[in-house]
Design a protein around this motif. Structure first.
Motif, short mmCIF file in Angstrom:
data_model
loop_
_atom_site.label_atom_id
_atom_site.label_comp_id
_atom_site.label_asym_id
_atom_site.label_seq_id
_atom_site.Cartn_x
_atom_site.Cartn_y
_atom_site.Cartn_z
N TRP A 321 35.07 47.13 49.16
CA TRP A 321 36.18 47.03 49.47
C TRP A 321 37.68 46.23 47.91
N ASP A 322 39.14 46.02 48.52
CA ASP A 322 39.85 44.80 47.13
C ASP A 322 39.23 43.93 47.65
N ILE A 323 38.41 43.61 47.59
CA ILE A 323 38.54 41.80 47.32
C ILE A 323 37.45 41.63 46.29
N GLN A 324 37.63 39.88 46.11
CA GLN A 324 36.59 39.46 44.45
C GLN A 324 36.15 38.52 45.25
N LEU A 325 34.54 38.43 44.60
CA LEU A 325 34.38 37.24 45.35
C LEU A 325 33.56 36.19 43.86
N ILE A 326 33.61 34.77 44.62
CA ILE A 326 33.20 33.63 43.45
C ILE A 326 32.19 33.21 44.25
N VAL A 327 31.07 32.42 43.82
CA VAL A 327 30.04 31.87 44.08
C VAL A 327 29.90 30.66 43.33
N LEU A 328 29.89 30.06 43.49
CA LEU A 328 29.40 28.47 42.56
C LEU A 328 28.37 27.22 43.29
N GLY A 329 27.27 27.07 43.09
CA GLY A 329 25.98 26.47 43.69
C GLY A 329 24.17 26.91 42.66
N THR A 330 23.93 25.79 42.76
CA THR A 330 22.40 26.49 42.54
C THR A 330 21.61 25.73 43.74
N GLY A 331 19.88 26.36 42.45
CA GLY A 331 19.50 25.89 44.32
C GLY A 331 18.01 27.26 43.66
N ASP A 332 17.44 27.40 45.24
CA ASP A 332 16.49 28.65 44.51
C ASP A 332 16.51 29.21 43.39
N LYS A 340 22.98 35.78 39.49
CA LYS A 340 23.33 36.36 37.89
C LYS A 340 23.83 37.88 37.97
N SER A 341 23.13 39.14 39.07
CA SER A 341 23.69 40.18 38.47
C SER A 341 25.15 40.52 38.97
N ILE A 342 25.56 39.95 39.02
CA ILE A 342 27.08 39.82 40.04
C ILE A 342 28.07 40.38 39.08
N GLU A 343 27.90 39.44 38.01
CA GLU A 343 29.14 40.23 36.79
C GLU A 343 29.32 41.22 36.17
N TYR A 344 27.46 41.59 36.35
CA TYR A 344 27.54 42.98 34.93
C TYR A 344 27.67 44.39 36.40
N ARG A 345 27.66 43.86 37.34
CA ARG A 345 27.31 44.91 38.83
C ARG A 345 29.06 45.14 39.02
N PHE A 346 30.18 43.82 39.14
CA PHE A 346 31.22 44.40 39.58
C PHE A 346 32.33 43.37 38.44
N PRO A 347 32.31 43.94 37.47
CA PRO A 347 32.93 43.23 36.51
C PRO A 347 34.34 42.85 36.70
N HIS A 348 34.80 41.56 36.26
CA HIS A 348 35.63 41.29 36.70
C HIS A 348 36.52 41.00 38.22
N ARG A 349 35.39 41.46 39.26
CA ARG A 349 35.53 41.39 40.21
C ARG A 349 35.01 40.00 41.21
N ALA A 350 33.80 39.81 40.41
CA ALA A 350 32.80 39.62 41.03
C ALA A 350 31.98 38.13 40.07
N VAL A 351 31.85 37.07 40.42
CA VAL A 351 31.31 36.61 39.48
C VAL A 351 30.55 34.88 40.05
N PHE A 352 29.25 34.40 39.30
CA PHE A 352 28.43 33.47 40.14
C PHE A 352 28.03 32.83 39.17
N TYR A 353 28.90 31.17 39.16
CA TYR A 353 28.52 29.84 38.25
C TYR A 353 27.61 29.78 38.99
N CYS A 354 26.39 28.94 37.91
CA CYS A 354 25.41 28.99 38.52
C CYS A 354 24.90 27.18 37.89
N GLY A 355 25.11 26.24 38.84
CA GLY A 355 25.34 24.60 38.70
C GLY A 355 26.49 24.16 39.91
#
Ligand code: ADP
Ligand code: GLC
Length: 477
Positions: A321-332, A340-355
């Protein structure tokens, strides 16, 4: 003025790993406004030692007996906005990079609790109420009624369960070696839990009053599904068990004065304010800058509790769908690995900030349209409260505090402050996210109405502080 001493393992403005720190950073102020003298005591961790030591006042050094060991504690004080914060220093136990998860946690927190009791015995403070939180401080009510019974003026003990999943379980030999009580507390069943003892159980059994952080969670934990094998113990305390929902500090969390935001905003200029913050966070995190795309975010510990698997398993479909996703988090680690792979799979549409990143969290709450909290269980949840206050609609599973705080969207009345679903399934999660997407895209007026309703919702501590004051005052008389 009656004195309440909060005893906790973490709290703002010193250290934070999750919602407990938010509560310890704001409930004392709220109870102060209700007419109590409130103070807080917690360990002095490395981070505080490094950044704040010079601003602390040394109050007292005294010996502490931890079972069979003798050691020394030093208490420091810092007063902020009329609240006294006592910090207990013990370099070996607490000046480490992390806070929890060490093999000697049982010994560390036995020491901390004894150091608190000794601090009272030393008359650094003589509280009328000792309010302890989660397993790290579960021994406090037990110590009040046993080892320190004749040594201090007996305070009322209140124990709050923030998360029953973490139970502080240790071998029973720790009773003698660290707690300083005979093994009979294990053998007669008082503290026995599974094959050892549980600090959480101690709090539940020995506190005068037990609370947890939402009404729904208070009833859920009496069932096998949510009781974490403690449901029968909790049922014995049913008449002293209260559910009081958390609030947030609306002075600290205020989009109209938040120093981290690209622009401040309020209910007077929501659309412009949120749009500018959305474009700013998109730019900062390398997402395509687009004010119209629905920006979905998650700010969370990445554990099974938070329902992160529902997101991971629906990723391919929802990113269609036409959405963007940000995940900010740390854990398991395995969850972090997958994200970590989402930025490669959905460039400029999904991002994971680990921490863990406080300022980024603020910017995300301001810039996103929807905040995901599809938790398996959620005693209360702070993130959905912040999100609503920032006009970001939470999408939550109907459990615990999420059920009590998020009003589901009703397409007929246009009422609601978020989107909710019941069964913990990928299908139900996708279905409700689709509903949010559809309302965002095709019923934009409804979406805007909901944002207003969310921002107007009272998420402050006012009502809940009164509820705490009521149960405390009733027992103090
Ligand atoms: P829990 O205490 O179970 O983790 P809550 O919703 O009660 O969940 O509280 C989480 C708190 O921690 C919120 O204040 C949220 O903003 C914050 N938080 C969670 N993860 C992060 C992170 N990675 N960076 C910054 N803040 C975070
Ligand atoms: C725990 C719970 C969370 C709650 C927080 C503060 O971490 O997981 O639901 O909001 O404590 O009470």
């Amino acid at each position: 003025m009656k004195k309440i001493l909060f005893v906790a393992s973490e709290g703002l403005p010193f250290v934070k790993t999750g919602g407990l720190a938010d509560v310890i950073g704001s409930l004392p102020q709220a109870l102060h406004r209700e007419g109590f003298h409130t103070s807080v005591v917690m360990p002095l961790y490395l981070k505080t030692a490094k950044t704040m030591h010079a601003s602390l006042t040394k109050v007292k050094t005294y010996p502490v007996k931890v079972g069979i060991f003798d050691t020394i504690a030093t208490v420091y004080l810092k007063t902020i906005d009329e609240i006294d914060y006592y910090l207990i220093e013990h370099a070996t136990y607490f000046e480490r990079e992390g806070y929890y998860g060490y093999p000697d946690d049982g010994e560390r927190f036995s020491f901390f609790q004894h150091a608190v009791m000794r601090m009272i015995e030393e008359k650094v403070i003589e509280p009328d109420v000792l309010h302890s939180h989660d397993w790290h401080t579960g021994l406090i009510p037990l110590l009040v009624k046993t080892l320190y019974k004749t040594r201090i003026k007996t305070p009322l003990t209140l124990f709050t369960i923030h998360n029953l999943y973490f139970q502080g379980c240790f071998p029973y030999s720790m009773l003698e070696s660290c707690v300083g009580l005979p093994n009979s507390y294990y053998f007669d069943g008082s503290l026995r839990f599974k094959d050892g003892i549980s600090f959480m159980k101690a709090g539940i059994v020995y506190a005068d009053l037990v609370t947890t952080v939402s009404e729904t969670y208070a009833s859920e934990i009496l069932t096998p599904e949510f009781g974490e094998s403690m449901e029968e113990i909790l049922k014995l305390r049913q008449y002293d068990l209260f559910g009081i929902v958390n609030g947030i500090d609306v002075k600290d969390w205020n989009p109209a004065s938040d120093k981290y935001l690209a622009v401040p905003y309020s209910t007077q200029n929501i659309s412009k304010g949120k749009q500018t913050n959305k474009l700013a966070i998109q730019q900062e995190l390398g997402l395509r800058q687009d004010p119209n795309v629905m920006l979905v975010a998650m700010v969370s510990r990445l554990t099974d509790q938070k329902g992160i698997w529902l997101l991971l398993q629906s990723m391919n479909q929802i990113m269609g769908w036409d959405i963007q996703l940000i995940v900010l988090g740390t854990g398991d680690q395995h969850v972090e690995g997958q994200l970590k792979s989402i930025e490669y799979r959905f460039p400029h549409r999904a991002v994971f900030y680990c921490g863990y990143n406080e300022s980024l969290a603020h910017k995300i709450y301001a810039g996103a349209d929807v905040l995901l909290m599809p938790s398996l269980f959620e005693p209360c949840g702070i993130s959905q409260l912040i999100a609503m206050h920032y006009g970001t609609l939470p999408l939550v599973r109907e459990t615990g505090g999420l059920k009590d705080t998020v009003e589901p969207y009703n397409e007929h009345t246009k009422k609601g402050t978020g989107f909710t679903f019941g069964p913990f399934s990928v299908e139900d999660f996708k279905h409700v996210l689709w509903m949010a997407y559809e309302v965002y895209t095709f019923r934009h007026d409804d979406f805007k109405t909901m944002i207003k309703q969310a921002m107007h919702k009272d998420v402050s501590w006012d009502k809940s502080a009164k509820a705490y004051a009521k149960i405390i005052n009733k027992r103090l008389k």
